[in-house]
Design a protein around this motif. Structure first.
Motif, short mmCIF file in Angstrom:
data_model
loop_
_atom_site.label_atom_id
_atom_site.label_comp_id
_atom_site.label_asym_id
_atom_site.label_seq_id
_atom_site.Cartn_x
_atom_site.Cartn_y
_atom_site.Cartn_z
N GLN A 1 1.09 -1.16 -0.05
CA GLN A 1 -0.28 0.18 -0.09
C GLN A 1 1.44 1.43 -0.38
O GLN A 1 1.21 1.50 1.12
N ALA A 2 1.00 1.68 -1.04
CA ALA A 2 1.92 3.42 -1.14
C ALA A 2 1.08 3.69 -2.47
O ALA A 2 2.50 4.35 -3.17
N LEU A 3 -0.07 3.56 -2.73
CA LEU A 3 0.02 4.77 -4.26
C LEU A 3 0.08 5.92 -4.65
O LEU A 3 0.77 6.55 -5.43
N ASP A 4 0.18 6.71 -2.60
CA ASP A 4 -0.13 8.07 -2.76
C ASP A 4 1.25 8.42 -2.51
O ASP A 4 2.36 9.86 -3.03
N LYS A 5 2.70 7.56 -2.87
CA LYS A 5 4.11 8.15 -2.78
C LYS A 5 4.70 7.68 -3.68
O LYS A 5 6.17 7.28 -3.83
N TYR A 6 4.06 7.74 -5.20
CA TYR A 6 4.87 7.03 -5.90
C TYR A 6 3.75 7.68 -7.98
O TYR A 6 3.05 7.92 -7.34
N ASN A 7 5.07 7.74 -8.93
CA ASN A 7 4.22 8.62 -9.81
C ASN A 7 3.55 7.28 -10.18
O ASN A 7 4.25 6.32 -10.40
N THR A 8 2.34 7.03 -11.14
CA THR A 8 2.21 5.91 -11.33
C THR A 8 1.67 6.27 -12.01
O THR A 8 0.27 5.38 -13.25
N ASP A 9 1.84 7.48 -13.68
CA ASP A 9 1.69 7.32 -14.76
C ASP A 9 1.14 6.17 -15.44
O ASP A 9 0.44 5.93 -16.33
N ASN A 10 2.28 5.85 -15.88
CA ASN A 10 2.69 4.88 -16.45
C ASN A 10 3.47 3.28 -16.56
O ASN A 10 3.20 2.51 -16.36
N LEU A 11 1.90 2.97 -14.95
CA LEU A 11 2.39 1.83 -14.69
C LEU A 11 0.73 1.34 -15.35
O LEU A 11 -0.14 1.61 -15.17
N PRO A 12 0.88 -0.42 -15.58
CA PRO A 12 0.22 -1.00 -16.09
C PRO A 12 -1.18 -1.16 -14.95
O PRO A 12 -0.83 -0.99 -14.07
N ARG A 13 -3.00 -0.82 -15.74
CA ARG A 13 -3.11 -1.20 -14.05
C ARG A 13 -4.06 -2.57 -14.32
O ARG A 13 -4.50 -2.74 -15.74
N LEU A 14 -4.02 -3.39 -13.28
CA LEU A 14 -4.32 -4.56 -13.80
C LEU A 14 -5.46 -4.38 -12.55
O LEU A 14 -5.59 -4.28 -11.19
N SER A 15 -6.86 -6.00 -13.12
CA SER A 15 -7.93 -6.08 -12.66
C SER A 15 -8.13 -7.09 -12.13
O SER A 15 -8.25 -7.90 -13.62
N GLY A 16 -8.75 -7.93 -11.33
CA GLY A 16 -9.30 -9.58 -11.54
C GLY A 16 -9.85 -9.74 -9.83
O GLY A 16 -10.07 -8.77 -9.35
N PRO A 17 -10.30 -11.15 -9.79
CA PRO A 17 -10.80 -11.95 -8.62
C PRO A 17 -9.83 -11.00 -7.16
O PRO A 17 -8.72 -11.18 -7.59
N ALA A 18 -9.94 -11.05 -6.02
CA ALA A 18 -9.02 -10.48 -5.17
C ALA A 18 -7.66 -11.65 -4.82
O ALA A 18 -6.64 -11.23 -4.78
#
Length: 278
Positions: free
Chosen positions: A158-175
């Motif tokens: 958990q550190a979304l607010d501590k990184y620049n995530t503009d160029n990171l791929p977004r993955l989604s799926g079952p938890a």
């Protein structure tokens, strides 16, 4: 009663003088015994002296140590100001009021290691007044379900607010299927790199059917069954004809055993059909 006359000593007899009582003699103590006793007493004597010195030193030590304050805390290996600030905040309470010798290195190490984005930590003193903190950061490679970062080793943190995530791929799926989705993503990325295509997002359902959004806005749909073979077939066709087509390629459905369905933008395919089997 008449007293008896004292007898005179016979002629020629000599009266012996009365013996004086013998003086009590002190027992002789062997030299070895004396040395042994001194040897037994010496540690206690030295301990008493040492305790006295410690007591005296304890009275003056705080005043002496105050002359060696922590002058600076240097943090190495942290690349972003937001993470640098978080480290400084974690350390400030532990360093405040401490000197170079009393600052608790073990607690400093634990405090920084507990930060979610920290992989490894090393803390040491540098004479005369510096603390050196070396940090190895987790390297995020993807965003999982819009809430969590995924490190290169596949571990979420958990550190979304501590990184620049503009160029990171977004993955989604079952938890509970992050590991499978990450494996899926890495495998598909290697195949698509052959034609210079990258993956911007991957959405996976419970049956592991994936919808990929590429970095050129093309959407690919592929199911789990022989997905690598189907992606290679798309790469071959993309290299030979799809890339050169003047129409905008919008969507390609690869869930067919012997082909794929292509959706074009701008100019539709013949007979006004938006989909075309290839």
């Amino acid at each position: 009663m008449a007293s008896r006359p004292l007898r005179k000593p016979a002629r020629g007899a000599v009266r012996k003088p009365a013996r004086k009582p013998a003086r009590a003699r002190l027992p002789k103590v062997p030299l070895r015994a004396v040395a042994a006793r001194l040897g037994q007493a010496l540690p206690w004597l030295l301990a008493s002296v040492a305790l006295g010195m410690v007591a005296v030193a304890g009275m003056h030590l705080p005043r002496v140590l105050d002359g060696y304050p922590v002058q600076a805390v240097k943090v190495e290996g942290v690349k972003d100001a937001r993470r640098q600030q978080e480290v400084q905040l974690a350390l400030s309470a532990l360093v405040r009021g401490e000197n170079f010798f009393s600052v608790p290195l073990a607690r400093l190490h634990q405090e920084v290691s507990d930060l979610s984005w920290v992989a490894e930590t090393e803390v040491r003193r540098r004479w005369p007044g510096e603390l050196i903190l070396k940090v190895q950061e987790r390297e995020p490679v993807a965003i999982w379900n819009d809430t969590t970062l995924v490190a290169r080793d596949g571990e979420p943190f958990q550190a979304l607010d501590k990184y620049n995530t503009d160029n990171l791929p977004r993955l989604s799926g079952p938890a509970l299927r992050l590991a499978e989705v990450m494996s899926y993503y890495h495998s598909m990325s290697r195949i698509l790199q052959d034609v210079g295509l990258g993956i911007r997002a991957v959405g996976v359902n419970a049956r592991l059917t994936a919808e990929l959004t590429l970095d050129n806005e093309i959407v690919l749909v592929v199911d789990r069954d022989q997905y690598a073979h189907k992606l290679r077939r798309f790469v071959q066709l993309y290299r030979t004809s799809l890339e050169a087509d003047q129409r905008a390629l919008v969507r390609v459905d690869l869930r067919y055993a012997d082909g794929m369905a292509v959706t074009w933008g701008d100019v539709v395919a013949p007979q006004n059909k938006p989909d075309e089997r290839v």
